[in-house]
Every structure is written in structure tokens, then in C-alpha cells.
Write a protein that holds these residues in place. Sequence first.
Motif, PDB file in Angstrom:
ATOM      1  N   ASP A 283      -0.047   3.584   1.885  1.00  0.00           N
ATOM      2  CA  ASP A 283       0.458   3.235   3.215  1.00  0.00           C
ATOM      3  C   ASP A 283      -0.786   3.191   4.091  1.00  0.00           C
ATOM      4  N   THR A 284      -0.993   4.207   4.944  1.00  0.00           N
ATOM      5  CA  THR A 284      -2.294   4.295   5.606  1.00  0.00           C
ATOM      6  C   THR A 284      -3.255   5.153   4.796  1.00  0.00           C
ATOM      7  N   ALA A 285      -2.721   5.837   3.782  1.00  0.00           N
ATOM      8  CA  ALA A 285      -3.525   6.594   2.832  1.00  0.00           C
ATOM      9  C   ALA A 285      -3.378   5.943   1.459  1.00  0.00           C
ATOM     10  N   VAL A 286      -4.248   6.321   0.540  1.00  0.00           N
ATOM     11  CA  VAL A 286      -4.244   5.755  -0.805  1.00  0.00           C
ATOM     12  C   VAL A 286      -4.067   6.884  -1.813  1.00  0.00           C
ATOM     13  N   VAL A 287      -3.132   6.702  -2.745  1.00  0.00           N
ATOM     14  CA  VAL A 287      -2.875   7.718  -3.769  1.00  0.00           C
ATOM     15  C   VAL A 287      -2.922   7.050  -5.139  1.00  0.00           C
TER      16      VAL A 287
END
Length: 414
Positions: A283-287
Motif C-alpha cells: 500500500d504505502t508500505a511494502v511487504v
Amino acid sequence: MSATTQAQAQAQPQAPAQPPAPAQVPAQRDTAADAAERARRWRLVLGGGPADGTGCALTGTDREMDAALTALYGSRDGSGRATGGNRGAGLGSSAPSVARWLGDIRTYFPSSVVQVMQRDAIDRLGLASLLLEPELLEAVEADVHLVGTLLSLNRALPETTRETARAVVRKVVEDLEKRLATRTRSTLTGALDRSARINRPRHRDIDWDRTIRANLKNYLPEHGTVVPERLIGYGRAAQGVKKEVVLCIDQSGSMAASVVYASVFGAVLASMRSLDTRLVVFDTAVVDLTDQLDDPVDVLFGTQLGGGTDINRALAYCQSRITRPADTVVVLISDLYEGGIRDGMLKRVAAMKASGVRFVTLLALSDEGAPAYDREHAAALAELGAPAFACTPDLFPEVMAAAIERRPLPIPEA
């Protein structure tokens, strides 16, 4: 009649006999039973009330079906209870009444209709919170959309409900794997074999189509044949990784169904030893969920639907993990509503393509029909040679096979 007249008449060519006129079929008239059946159907559609004009009273099973429809689509009176007439929101929000209603609709309607009614109850009437109760989860008809709803509630699920939710999700995932896995493995295995072409193949490994085209200059018209001076064949080496695949999945709320399908496909691809598969959600972070690919249920519960979108950041991470660009396929699954740096996103796509990466953009991976997406960004990607299009789960294996073989993608018509 005189003899002369009679002879002239006999000399004239006889007109062919006309077939008998078909019997006139009387226009069918509605019987009383036909009129009653039509009124019954209109009554179920319109929902009753003094203004529906049918004058039809329902009995037995019809009355129970109408009650289930009215509970969801009926108007509400001043006390908040559902009434007949103009269909509109009207299902009460108490767990016991919803549990009874879920049982009723499964009794009276086919599975496909049940899934639509459940979706309407959740989306239109705000009943998602009731899915936190294990008794209700056991009563619902599980499908991809329900899984998406459960994933959006992931962080809110109490421990008493979590195991039931996982069981519901696992049932849907296993059903999808049964439907999609065999064809996916078969299609991609063939594509991987064809992508490893050799020039001294064994007879059974000759690619006759490409061999003939490569030797057309050696056509002998007097013999009606082509002399194959150069053979082109399929490589059949089964050892080692041939291609790398990166699935980069947008987990914003609108992509719920795509996240479910992509997680299942990710697990299927990861089970193929000749593919090195990485699965990244953002989303606004990456996993990076690659280490959970052996169980797509773990992957799904590792996602967090909702939030913003930073495609540029996600692509930067994926780009940093690519070790063999010429043997890598990157699949971005997103509606392209970029909240990050637009120019940065496009520059990364251009850089990956220039390095040899095959880049594919899917606006959706689902059966939901035409998705909403950012048309400006889609057009910009198309100018870079990375056309963006929606893809159904049934088409996905063909898309991946084409990407692996570096041939034109089977883009469906708009």
C-alpha cells in the motif's frame, strides 16, 4: 369446351401444384393459470404493497422467499422493521436474525444468488461487523468476495473468530487451487520448455513450426517439401531455475478479489521448481511475503487491505531483488491510482524493460468485469510497451506463458 380449346389447354405447361395452406394455429390465449403465474412472479419482483398492481397474495414457500428478500431489500417503517413495497435496505442487524436469514436464503436460492445477497447485506447494510461472530461465519456461503471482506477485518478479528475465519478462507483457497492449479502448471511447463530452444534437438523435441519457417528458403517446389538445414527444438532440461517471476500486488481496498487470486497463483507458481517466485504486496508500505508462499492462507492473512498506494516504492523494492533481468517477468497487479511519485514509477518501469525484464500490468485479476483504473497512467505504461489490461483467472496462465516465451500477450478486447 371445343376440341381445339381443349387441345390448347393440354399444350400449356401445367403450373406446379400448390402445397396446401398450413392450418391456421389459433393465437394462444393466457389461461387463468398463466395469468396467476405471471402475477406471482411480478409480486416477488416488486415486493408487494398496495401500489404494485398485482393483487397477488403469496403462500407457502413463496411467502418465505419473499420474507427473505424483504428482509434485505424491503423498506423500513418508523420502528425500523422491514416492510414490503419498494425494495430498499431493511435487514435487521441482530446476530440471531441474521443467522436465521442466512439459513433461509441458502434454503430457497441457488448458491450464486446466495453469494450476491450476502454481498449486498455486507456492503449496503453495514453488516461486516457481524462476521466477527464465529456462528455467523459458519452459516455463510464462502466465496472470493467474502474472503476479501474477512481480510479487510483481519486486524479486528477476535481470537474466538480467527480460526473459523481461517477455515472459511482455506475452503475458498482450496477450491480455487483445484480449479486453477493443474491448467496453470501444464501451460507454464510447456512455455518454459519452449523458451529453452536448442539447435540440435532430438527428434521428439523438434519445434516443427519454427523449423519450417526458418527453412522456407530451402523449399523445393518439384518435390513439394522443405529441406530443414537448421533444426530448432525445445530444451527439456528439468534441473535448475529457468525463470524468475515477481508478483507485485496492490493491496488497496478495491483490489480485494485480485489479492485473493494472486495469492493462490503465487502459491501455484512457487510449487514449480523451474520458477523462482517472489510475492510482494504493498500500500504505502511494502511487504515481502515470499517466505509464506507454501500456504496461500498465510499469505492472505499477511495482507492488510485498505490504505494508500505507493507503486513507485513497491517497484523500487522489486527492482532491487532482480538478479537476472533477461530471465525475469514482473507482474504488477494494480488499478494504477498512484499516491507516490508518478514519474518515478514510469522511470522504473522503463529501466526494468531496458534491462531485459518482461513487464506485465494487470488492472485486475478477477471475474468482476471491467475495473475502475487510472487511465492516464495506463496510457503512459502502454507508450512504454507495457500495456495494462484486466485479466480473468482463467486467462492468467496464458498471459504468464506468453510473458515467459516473450511473445505478444493475449490481451482481451475491451
